[in-house]
Design a protein around this motif. Structure first.
Motif, PDB file in Angstrom:
ATOM      1  N   ASP A 131      60.645  31.190  80.508  1.00 25.21           N
ATOM      2  CA  ASP A 131      60.475  32.189  81.308  1.00 25.21           C
ATOM      3  C   ASP A 131      61.877  32.830  81.710  1.00 25.21           C
ATOM      4  OD1 ASP A 131      60.959  32.468  84.687  1.00 25.21           O
ATOM      5  OD2 ASP A 131      59.089  33.036  84.365  1.00 25.21           O
ATOM      6  N   MET A 165      58.738  34.470  87.472  1.00 20.41           N
ATOM      7  CA  MET A 165      58.619  35.664  88.227  1.00 20.41           C
ATOM      8  C   MET A 165      57.412  36.298  88.447  1.00 20.41           C
ATOM      9  SD  MET A 165      61.923  37.778  86.403  1.00 20.41           S
ATOM     10  CE  MET A 165      63.774  37.436  86.649  1.00 20.41           C
ATOM     11  N   THR A 166      57.105  36.849  89.647  1.00 18.25           N
ATOM     12  CA  THR A 166      56.143  37.779  89.990  1.00 18.25           C
ATOM     13  C   THR A 166      56.202  39.218  89.149  1.00 18.25           C
ATOM     14  OG1 THR A 166      56.995  38.921  91.648  1.00 18.25           O
ATOM     15  CG2 THR A 166      56.135  36.866  92.246  1.00 18.25           C
ATOM     16  N   ARG A 167      55.102  39.868  89.177  1.00 16.03           N
ATOM     17  CA  ARG A 167      55.040  41.030  88.388  1.00 16.03           C
ATOM     18  C   ARG A 167      56.035  42.035  88.810  1.00 16.03           C
ATOM     19  NH1 ARG A 167      56.129  43.255  85.057  1.00 16.03           N
ATOM     20  NH2 ARG A 167      55.422  44.662  83.736  1.00 16.03           N
ATOM     21  N   PHE A 168      56.207  42.046  90.169  1.00 16.34           N
ATOM     22  CA  PHE A 168      57.137  42.971  90.864  1.00 16.34           C
ATOM     23  C   PHE A 168      58.378  42.533  90.463  1.00 16.34           C
ATOM     24  CE2 PHE A 168      59.979  44.105  94.294  1.00 16.34           C
ATOM     25  CZ  PHE A 168      59.661  45.407  94.400  1.00 16.34           C
ATOM     26  N   GLU A 169      58.818  41.181  90.507  1.00 17.66           N
ATOM     27  CA  GLU A 169      60.140  40.730  90.163  1.00 17.66           C
ATOM     28  C   GLU A 169      60.562  41.007  88.638  1.00 17.66           C
ATOM     29  OE1 GLU A 169      60.832  36.732  93.218  1.00 17.66           O
ATOM     30  OE2 GLU A 169      59.586  36.619  91.339  1.00 17.66           O
ATOM     31  N   PHE A 189      53.469  49.326  92.949  1.00 17.89           N
ATOM     32  CA  PHE A 189      53.248  48.076  93.728  1.00 17.89           C
ATOM     33  C   PHE A 189      53.235  48.432  95.085  1.00 17.89           C
ATOM     34  CE2 PHE A 189      55.520  46.757  89.818  1.00 17.89           C
ATOM     35  CZ  PHE A 189      54.741  45.862  89.297  1.00 17.89           C
TER      36      PHE A 189
END
Length: 301
Positions: A131, A165-169, A189
């Motif tokens: 990750d 991580m989130t997709r936004f991150e 987003f």
């Protein structure tokens, strides 16, 4: 984006975009805007990769991408690297074979900690199965090694379990590390928030009648105030569907000066159709909160 009529963009969109990326810094449009436009034309864009990227953007075969080729972002565009370090990484790989991991890279090429961590943030090590947060942790430790040191002696390469991580991150990480988000747009987003406000997409402006009052939101990519425009400021707003031209009068600019400095805004105004192009003559402006995303605009006079 006003590349219409350019045969390179029409028939070879991936090559056209890659060529512009290799020529940066230049011109009116940022790398993010160039990549977003290529994606809207069906071109797939790949993140930098320690074993696949050259120093600058290149093309890779991909049947799912327009024209059968995708764009691979280059290593030189990663924060804290630059041309010399990127070329050194590529030359070493070509001479002695692909890198087998983060520690192998830092054992063969001397990297500053900031450069190694930026590569990890950009996703350049994801092929090794980690990750991005774990890769950043491991890259910081690996950067303490120097070429020629015995392998296996550096602590910290096996990072502890960290939340993914989130997709936004991931989008925020991409923009911080390379100024480009290869497979998303930050405004997407916020689409639910924009929908709730009644804002339409920039692409939808083309279907709106002249004189209609609308809300539209996006990232501010350019600000211009030409001397010949009687004090009018021209903005470009970009969302996940395209770009919109916004005209701001001198009075409105003075009233909303602080808001207009935000990297992203939502605008209310009257649609003006001219020569097949829709613009918005603004009468109200509000900030659009895109936290932790690096979205610098290009400001011209």
């Amino acid at each position: 984006m006003s590349f219409s009529g350019n045969p390179g963009r029409s028939y070879y969109p991936a090559a056209f975009c890659a060529g512009l990326l290799r020529a940066q810094p230049m011109g009116f449009y940022s790398p993010q805007s160039l990549v977003a436009d290529a994606r809207r034309h069906g071109v797939l864009v790949r993140e930098p990769d320690i074993n696949a990227s050259l120093a600058h953007a290149t093309l890779e075969p991909d049947a799912d991408s327009t024209g059968g080729v995708a764009i691979r972002l280059g290593l030189a565009g990663v924060r804290h690297l630059g041309d010399d370090v990127a070329e050194q990484i590529v030359t070493e790989r070509q001479a002695r074979g692909p890198y087998t991991g983060i520690g192998d890279l830092t054992g063969r090429v001397q990297l500053k900690k900031t450069a190694a961590e930026a590569l990890a943030t950009a996703g350049a090590f994801t092929r090794f199965g980690g990750d991005r947060r774990q890769d950043v942790w491991a890259a910081g430790a690996a950067a303490t090694t120097r070429p020629g040191h015995l392998p296996g002696l550096v602590p910290g390469l096996d990072a502890r379990a960290l939340p993914g991580m989130t997709r936004f991150e991931v989008t925020a990480a991409d923009l911080w590390a390379t100024s480009v988000s290869p497979d998303s747009h930050p405004v997407q987003f916020l689409r639910e928030l924009l929908d709730a406000r009644g804002a339409i997409t920039t692409a939808a402006l083309a279907g709106v009648e002249d004189g209609t009052r609308v809300w539209v939101g996006g990232a501010v990519t350019h600000r211009q105030r030409p001397a010949t425009a009687d004090g009018i400021t021209f903005l470009n707003l970009e969302d996940e569907t395209g770009m919109a031209n916004v005209l701001v009068s001198p009075g409105l600019f003075h009233r909303f000066k602080q808001v207009l400095r935000n990297p992203a805004i939502v605008v209310r105004g009257v649609v003006q159709i001219g020569q097949g192009t829709a613009s918005v003559v603004a009468d109200q402006v509000a900030p659009l909160d895109i936290r932790n995303l690096a979205l610098p605009s290009r400001d011209f006079r």
